[in-house]
Scaffold this motif. Structure first.
Motif, PDB file in Angstrom:
ATOM      1  N   SER A 114       0.829  -1.206   0.000  1.00 53.28           N
ATOM      2  CA  SER A 114       0.000   0.000   0.000  1.00 53.28           C
ATOM      3  C   SER A 114       0.865   1.259   0.000  1.00 53.28           C
ATOM      4  O   SER A 114       0.609   2.210  -0.740  1.00 53.28           O
ATOM      5  CB  SER A 114      -0.936   0.007   1.216  1.00 53.28           C
ATOM      6  N   LEU A 115       1.894   1.259   0.845  1.00 55.02           N
ATOM      7  CA  LEU A 115       2.794   2.414   0.905  1.00 55.02           C
ATOM      8  C   LEU A 115       3.546   2.578  -0.408  1.00 55.02           C
ATOM      9  O   LEU A 115       3.688   3.698  -0.923  1.00 55.02           O
ATOM     10  CB  LEU A 115       3.780   2.234   2.067  1.00 55.02           C
ATOM     11  N   PHE A 116       4.017   1.471  -0.961  1.00 55.23           N
ATOM     12  CA  PHE A 116       4.745   1.512  -2.232  1.00 55.23           C
ATOM     13  C   PHE A 116       3.872   2.112  -3.333  1.00 55.23           C
ATOM     14  O   PHE A 116       4.307   3.007  -4.070  1.00 55.23           O
ATOM     15  CB  PHE A 116       5.176   0.099  -2.615  1.00 55.23           C
ATOM     16  N   LEU A 117       2.639   1.633  -3.451  1.00 55.70           N
ATOM     17  CA  LEU A 117       1.758   2.098  -4.523  1.00 55.70           C
ATOM     18  C   LEU A 117       1.347   3.552  -4.330  1.00 55.70           C
ATOM     19  O   LEU A 117       1.150   4.278  -5.309  1.00 55.70           O
ATOM     20  CB  LEU A 117       0.530   1.198  -4.609  1.00 55.70           C
ATOM     21  N   SER A 118       1.227   3.988  -3.080  1.00 52.71           N
ATOM     22  CA  SER A 118       0.911   5.398  -2.832  1.00 52.71           C
ATOM     23  C   SER A 118       2.034   6.300  -3.340  1.00 52.71           C
ATOM     24  O   SER A 118       1.784   7.282  -4.048  1.00 52.71           O
ATOM     25  CB  SER A 118       0.687   5.643  -1.335  1.00 52.71           C
ATOM     26  N   ILE A 119       3.275   5.963  -2.972  1.00 53.19           N
ATOM     27  CA  ILE A 119       4.418   6.772  -3.408  1.00 53.19           C
ATOM     28  C   ILE A 119       4.590   6.686  -4.916  1.00 53.19           C
ATOM     29  O   ILE A 119       4.804   7.697  -5.596  1.00 53.19           O
ATOM     30  CB  ILE A 119       5.702   6.315  -2.687  1.00 53.19           C
ATOM     31  N   PHE A 120       4.475   5.476  -5.454  1.00 50.61           N
ATOM     32  CA  PHE A 120       4.640   5.269  -6.892  1.00 50.61           C
ATOM     33  C   PHE A 120       3.610   6.072  -7.687  1.00 50.61           C
ATOM     34  O   PHE A 120       3.958   6.811  -8.621  1.00 50.61           O
ATOM     35  CB  PHE A 120       4.505   3.773  -7.206  1.00 50.61           C
ATOM     36  N   ALA A 121       2.334   5.945  -7.329  1.00 50.80           N
ATOM     37  CA  ALA A 121       1.282   6.646  -8.064  1.00 50.80           C
ATOM     38  C   ALA A 121       1.393   8.161  -7.898  1.00 50.80           C
ATOM     39  O   ALA A 121       1.122   8.913  -8.836  1.00 50.80           O
ATOM     40  CB  ALA A 121      -0.090   6.164  -7.595  1.00 50.80           C
ATOM     41  N   LEU A 122       1.807   8.612  -6.719  1.00 50.30           N
ATOM     42  CA  LEU A 122       1.974  10.048  -6.479  1.00 50.30           C
ATOM     43  C   LEU A 122       3.029  10.630  -7.413  1.00 50.30           C
ATOM     44  O   LEU A 122       2.815  11.674  -8.057  1.00 50.30           O
ATOM     45  CB  LEU A 122       2.360  10.281  -5.015  1.00 50.30           C
ATOM     46  N   LEU A 123       4.167   9.957  -7.502  1.00 51.44           N
ATOM     47  CA  LEU A 123       5.256  10.454  -8.339  1.00 51.44           C
ATOM     48  C   LEU A 123       4.921  10.330  -9.826  1.00 51.44           C
ATOM     49  O   LEU A 123       5.181  11.256 -10.607  1.00 51.44           O
ATOM     50  CB  LEU A 123       6.539   9.682  -8.024  1.00 51.44           C
ATOM     51  N   VAL A 124       4.320   9.205 -10.226  1.00 55.86           N
ATOM     52  CA  VAL A 124       4.027   8.992 -11.644  1.00 55.86           C
ATOM     53  C   VAL A 124       2.995   9.988 -12.152  1.00 55.86           C
ATOM     54  O   VAL A 124       3.152  10.555 -13.242  1.00 55.86           O
ATOM     55  CB  VAL A 124       3.544   7.543 -11.880  1.00 55.86           C
ATOM     56  N   ASN A 125       1.950  10.236 -11.380  1.00 56.90           N
ATOM     57  CA  ASN A 125       0.934  11.194 -11.814  1.00 56.90           C
ATOM     58  C   ASN A 125       1.481  12.621 -11.844  1.00 56.90           C
ATOM     59  O   ASN A 125       1.090  13.421 -12.697  1.00 56.90           O
ATOM     60  CB  ASN A 125      -0.294  11.117 -10.904  1.00 56.90           C
ATOM     61  N   THR A 126       2.385  12.936 -10.926  1.00 58.63           N
ATOM     62  CA  THR A 126       3.019  14.256 -10.959  1.00 58.63           C
ATOM     63  C   THR A 126       3.885  14.412 -12.202  1.00 58.63           C
ATOM     64  O   THR A 126       3.826  15.443 -12.890  1.00 58.63           O
ATOM     65  CB  THR A 126       3.881  14.469  -9.692  1.00 58.63           C
ATOM     66  N   ILE A 127       4.678  13.394 -12.499  1.00 50.19           N
ATOM     67  CA  ILE A 127       5.530  13.435 -13.697  1.00 50.19           C
ATOM     68  C   ILE A 127       4.680  13.560 -14.953  1.00 50.19           C
ATOM     69  O   ILE A 127       4.981  14.362 -15.849  1.00 50.19           O
ATOM     70  CB  ILE A 127       6.412  12.167 -13.759  1.00 50.19           C
ATOM     71  N   MET A 128       3.615  12.781 -15.022  1.00 46.01           N
ATOM     72  CA  MET A 128       2.741  12.806 -16.191  1.00 46.01           C
ATOM     73  C   MET A 128       2.087  14.177 -16.350  1.00 46.01           C
ATOM     74  O   MET A 128       2.023  14.731 -17.456  1.00 46.01           O
ATOM     75  CB  MET A 128       1.672  11.721 -16.056  1.00 46.01           C
ATOM     76  N   GLY A 129       1.591  14.745 -15.248  1.00 46.09           N
ATOM     77  CA  GLY A 129       0.944  16.055 -15.316  1.00 46.09           C
ATOM     78  C   GLY A 129       1.903  17.148 -15.760  1.00 46.09           C
ATOM     79  O   GLY A 129       1.569  17.978 -16.611  1.00 46.09           O
ATOM     80  N   VAL A 130       3.112  17.171 -15.188  1.00 48.38           N
ATOM     81  CA  VAL A 130       4.101  18.187 -15.556  1.00 48.38           C
ATOM     82  C   VAL A 130       4.505  18.037 -17.016  1.00 48.38           C
ATOM     83  O   VAL A 130       4.607  19.034 -17.758  1.00 48.38           O
ATOM     84  CB  VAL A 130       5.340  18.086 -14.639  1.00 48.38           C
TER      85      VAL A 130
END
Length: 499
Positions: free
Chosen positions: A409-425
């Motif tokens: 759960s912690l891994f996926l939270s950090i992973f999705a947070l970073l990936v969506n930020t990268i994608m948005g930027v």
């Protein structure tokens, strides 16, 4: 009590054909895949509704370049709080609840999308769409790995990536031939089907983590059958979770070890931070290959090549089709090539096309050569196919397989947070890169960025094809492991499966 004894006491279902269990897994995964299709429909919508709104208003200023970049990226920023909330909900209340919340939210945002009359309302709808992208990068990984048998898992993971771009293609096709609001009708139909999430069984892994072993066995057998391999998997699932529950009780007795301390020890574990870094680098290659940004702004790119509007729309649909075709070519090649070979090899070919395209457009800019539209489209097509075969399907596949079983759960939270930020930027800055550095500068930028991430992956990325999850984890093993709720799968004897 030994798990084998418990299993013998649990009631078994009548023996059914293996095809029945495959259909049941497809039933669950089709609901997950449907949200990838919906995500693609929403992602492709700005590509066609921005030109239509500008044409209806007879002004390009009604939606500026800055506003267009926000319309493309707002859903990723809207997902950021949910990528933290959803894994927590999934760990505490089960995997079905996040999909129920997502279904209600999708109905709201598609209604707002259909009845919108201003860019502000479209922005609000886009922000609500963030919940969908939060589910795609977090809970879908849990469902696809916990509800499916190992031999079917690979094809289902790869298929969902292509389904997203099917959504983009169909969204662009609807916007080309009809009014853009008709996209919402198809999304609404998909939402009707997604009600089936209410009828999913709960995840056997989650049930076992809560000590509900009777229900775990019932759901596991309903999904995967009662053959020897499935029963061995179920036996080891219950055994490992019984041990895990005992360790959790011991941790709760020790008041000095707070949840923050356990989280800290989890994050500093090699089994956690190494696969996280490799997964993020793989997703950086996905986004900084420029393929997704080019897909979102494909009409704008082609219009710089052709002044003919009908030619631009036709070129957009052709390139969308080539992207989807390239993905299925990649799926086919995974049967013959190692995943690492396919990812790195196709990336090198795609980067070569990017450098060639940049040089070609720069020579045109200097008026050294004259433009040949067919050559330009050929280079873009070569770039699209090669990137679609590799990074566009394999990056997410690697990220899914590298997801650790402990601290999931912690891994996926950090992973999705970073990936969506990268994608948005990335989506937000793309039109400005294209404007201020011109087309040749934009393609050179993505060629250089892709080269950097490809080189890093070449040095560090392990091969995962034909390996069990435990074998992949051993690449990052150390002794600093803290038991988590998600560690129910740790001792599962998952068979090797080639996708």
């Amino acid at each position: 009590m030994e798990p084998s004894g418990e299993l013998n006491k649990l009631p078994k279902n009548s023996v059914k054909s293996p095809r029945i269990y495959l259909l049941r897994q497809i039933f669950v995964c089709s609901g997950v895949t449907s949200y990838f299709f919906i995500g693609g429909l929403f992602f492709g919508a700005p590509t066609v509704f921005v030109p239509q709104i500008r044409k209806d208003a007879n002004s390009t200023e009604i939606i500026s370049m800055a506003m267009m970049s926000w319309l493309m990226s707002i859903s990723n920023y809207g997902s950021l709080p949910w990528v933290i909330i959803f894994p927590v909900i999934a760990a505490r209340f089960g995997r079905k609840i996040p999909y129920t919340v997502t279904w209600v939210n999708t109905m709201v945002c598609v209604s707002l999308f259909y009845f919108s009359s201003s860019t502000t309302e479209l922005l609000i709808s886009g922000c609500l769409q963030g919940i969908i992208f939060a589910v795609l990068f977090s809970i879908s990984i849990m469902v696809l790995t916990e509800y499916t048998s190992p031999k079917h898992r690979g094809i289902l993971i790869t298929f969902k990536a292509a389904t997203f771009y099917w959504g983009v293609w169909i969204s662009n096709a609807i916007g080309t031939f009809f009014h853009w609001k008709n996209i919402s009708i198809l999304i609404f139909i998909c939402c009707i089907y997604n009600i089936t999430a209410l009828f999913w069984p709960e995840s056997p892994v989650w049930l076992a983590s809560k000590g509900r072993f009777d229900e775990c066995a019932k759901c596991h057998r309903w999904l995967k059958g009662e053959d020897k391999d499935s029963e061995d998997e179920l036996k080891q699932l219950i055994s490992s979770q019984q041990d895990n529950l005992k360790r959790k009780k011991e941790y709760h007795r020790d008041k000095q070890k707070s949840s923050i301390n356990r989280m800290y020890h989890t994050i500093k574990s090699k089994r956690f931070y190494k696969p996280l870094m490799y997964s993020i680098v793989a997703m950086c290659l996905y986004h900084f290959s420029g393929k997704m940004a080019c897909t979102g702004y494909v009409l704008h790119i082609i219009q710089t090549i052709s002044v003919n509007e009908s030619t631009a729309y036709a070129g957009m649909l052709v390139l969308d089709g080539i992207t989807v075709l390239g993905m299925y070519v990649g799926v086919f090649l995974t049967k013959f090539l190692n995943r690492r070979t396919l990812l790195l090899g196709s990336s090198v070919i795609g980067i070569t096309f990017l450098f060639m395209l940049s040089l070609y457009l720069y020579l045109i800019h200097l008026m050294v050569i004259s433009e040949n539209k067919y050559l330009t489209i050929f280079l873009i097509m070569g770039y699209s196919v090669s990137m679609s075969c590799g990074p566009m399907i394999m990056s997410m596949c690697f990220s899914t397989e590298l997801t650790p079983l402990k601290g999931r759960s912690l891994f996926l939270s950090i992973f999705a947070l970073l990936v969506n930020t990268i994608m948005g930027v990335n989506l937000q800055i793309f039109p400005f890169i294209f404007k201020y550095f011109k087309s040749h500068g934009a393609f050179l930028f993505y060629a250089l960025m892709s080269s950097i991430f490809t080189f890093i992956l070449y040095k560090v990325l392990p091969e995962t094809k034909g390996k069990t999850i435990q074998e992949i984890e051993k690449c990052f093993s150390d002794e600093d492991i803290v038991p988590e709720e998600e560690s129910a799968l740790v001792n599962l004897d998952i068979r090797k499966a080639n996708s």
